[in-house]
Design a protein around this motif. Structure first.
Motif, PDB file in Angstrom:
ATOM      1  N   MET A 133      53.138 138.513  68.106  1.00 45.58           N
ATOM      2  CA  MET A 133      54.124 137.529  67.639  1.00 45.58           C
ATOM      3  C   MET A 133      54.779 138.020  66.356  1.00 45.58           C
ATOM      4  SD  MET A 133      52.225 133.929  68.297  1.00 45.58           S
ATOM      5  CE  MET A 133      50.854 134.417  67.282  1.00 45.58           C
ATOM      6  N   GLU A 176      53.903 131.210  61.224  1.00 43.44           N
ATOM      7  CA  GLU A 176      52.721 131.544  60.413  1.00 43.44           C
ATOM      8  C   GLU A 176      52.945 131.244  58.931  1.00 43.44           C
ATOM      9  OE1 GLU A 176      49.729 133.427  61.308  1.00 43.44           O
ATOM     10  OE2 GLU A 176      50.102 133.487  63.460  1.00 43.44           O
ATOM     11  N   TYR A 186      47.863 129.904  70.710  1.00 50.05           N
ATOM     12  CA  TYR A 186      49.194 130.370  71.093  1.00 50.05           C
ATOM     13  C   TYR A 186      49.137 131.051  72.453  1.00 50.05           C
ATOM     14  CZ  TYR A 186      47.466 134.495  68.449  1.00 50.05           C
ATOM     15  OH  TYR A 186      46.714 135.515  67.947  1.00 50.05           O
ATOM     16  N   ALA A 231      44.381 132.513  69.253  1.00 45.21           N
ATOM     17  CA  ALA A 231      43.282 133.392  68.882  1.00 45.21           C
ATOM     18  C   ALA A 231      42.331 132.582  68.002  1.00 45.21           C
ATOM     19  CB  ALA A 231      43.811 134.583  68.083  1.00 45.21           C
ATOM     20  N   ARG A 267      40.498 141.045  62.026  1.00 41.86           N
ATOM     21  CA  ARG A 267      41.723 141.103  61.228  1.00 41.86           C
ATOM     22  C   ARG A 267      41.330 141.532  59.808  1.00 41.86           C
ATOM     23  NH1 ARG A 267      41.648 135.973  63.480  1.00 41.86           N
ATOM     24  NH2 ARG A 267      43.367 135.350  64.847  1.00 41.86           N
ATOM     25  N   ARG A 323      46.866 138.508  59.453  1.00 42.98           N
ATOM     26  CA  ARG A 323      47.396 138.033  60.737  1.00 42.98           C
ATOM     27  C   ARG A 323      48.776 138.615  61.037  1.00 42.98           C
ATOM     28  NH1 ARG A 323      45.117 133.046  62.414  1.00 42.98           N
ATOM     29  NH2 ARG A 323      47.034 132.650  63.582  1.00 42.98           N
TER      30      ARG A 323
END
Ligand code: GLY
Length: 343
Positions: free
Chosen positions: A44, A50, A218, A232, A275, A305
């Protein structure tokens, strides 16, 4: 300059590609290219979706990098899905969160459109029981694995370093930085599920970001393919990143409430990766505060992210820095030491 880049995820490769384009001599070292967070990422390009409170610098960088992406994807020959993102809320509490997001976006000057239940259904007909949401016309997506493949076709990678001297070393090893910088990032596990659409109507028309009774999820349809990515989870941990029953169950449960036709899709892959989170959620791009070696050592890490979104701008900032430009204070790896000194 002769530059050694440690790490061939999307960030290391994007930096190496940019340095090569600028005429530098680059050696990239990674025994398993593209196998870290880039492998799990849904792709994305979501500066709006975000955006969180207190993250103005991250939004500034994300917006700037999102603006670079259409030309970047075109140069790499990778499709960019530019159909925008639908935000969907499953209940009144979730809708309050969407409304807060819309307020943040309005304050940031980002385009976003509140949608009632009917408008939402007209835009994304596959949605199940939702109470309302919004449309983010400028949050798009790419396939990170295609991007990594395209970069690997341009950037040679070696499993071990050649031993030849380098003018600068760039550490781009994601969530696991070598000593003495290891504490600058912390692993934040994300579980991601890849589905294959087996018939019409299973893949949404847009990326759908939902809140389902407080659970964020998502669903990203892949442009030109039958892949659908569901993500996630987000969990701080110090154990190896493996998918868990709870994580997979919660993601699928939320995704099928949002998009009931996903029930007929095939489960292809479940992936968990770390991450690379930093203290302020901003990446580390620039010269390291101090180096135990005589090398000129730089970081391109800690993208949390936002690694896919921020890859093009990171490559520019890193290459500019190596060529002598002043660091962007928001991503300068020395910022924490400066903050501690002034506290
Ligand atoms: N950028 C989405 C995630 O990290 O899950």
């Amino acid at each position: 300059m002769r530059v050694r880049v440690l790490g061939a995820g999307i960030i290391g490769l994007a930096c190496a590609d940019e340095l090569l384009r600028r005429g530098h001599d680059v050696e990239v070292v990674d025994p398993a290219p593209g196998s870290g967070a880039s492998y799990a990422a849904a792709g994305m390009l979501a500066p709006a979706g975000e955006l969180w409170h207190g993250e103005a610098d991250l939004f500034r960088l994300g917006r700037a990098s999102a603006d670079l992406w259409p030309a970047y994807a075109a140069r790499l020959g990778v499709p960019l899905a530019a159909s925008g993102t639908v935000l969907a809320a499953a209940d009144a509490g979730d809708l309050q969160e969407v409304d807060r997001q819309l307020e943040l976006l309005a304050a940031a000057g980002e385009r976003a459109q509140a949608l009632g239940r009917r408008e939402l259904a007209a835009r994304e007909p596959g949605l199940g029981r939702v109470v309302g949401g919004a449309f983010l016309p400028e949050d798009h997506s790419v396939d990170p694995r295609s991007v990594v493949r395209a970069l690997l076709a341009r950037v040679p990678v070696m499993a071990v370093a050649s031993g030849a001297p380098a003018d600068a070393t760039v550490i781009a090893t994601g969530a696991h930085l070598p000593s003495p910088w290891a504490d600058l990032v912390r692993p934040v596990r994300g579980e991601v599920i890849r589905l294959r659409s087996t018939g019409a109507g299973q893949a949404p028309l847009h990326t759908v970001r939902g809140l389902v009774h407080g659970m964020p999820v998502y669903v990203v349809p892949r442009a030109g393919s039958d892949e659908i990515v569901v993500g996630a989870t987000s969990e701080e941990h110090d154990t190896p990143p493996v998918p868990t029953v709870e994580g997979v169950f919660r993601l699928l449960e939320s995704a099928r409430i949002l998009l009931p036709a996903l029930d007929r899709a095939e489960v292809v892959e479940v992936t968990a990766r770390d991450r690379p989170g930093t203290r302020d959620n901003l990446p580390l791009v620039g010269r390291v505060p101090s180096s135990p070696t005589s090398d000129d050592t730089w970081l391109a890490a800690g993208h949390f992210r936002h690694g896919v979104l921020l890859a093009p701008i990171t490559a520019q900032l890193l290459a500019d820095g190596l060529e002598g430009a002043a660091p962007d204070p928001a991503v300068d790896p020395s910022r924490f030491a400066r903050q501690e000194a002034s506290a």
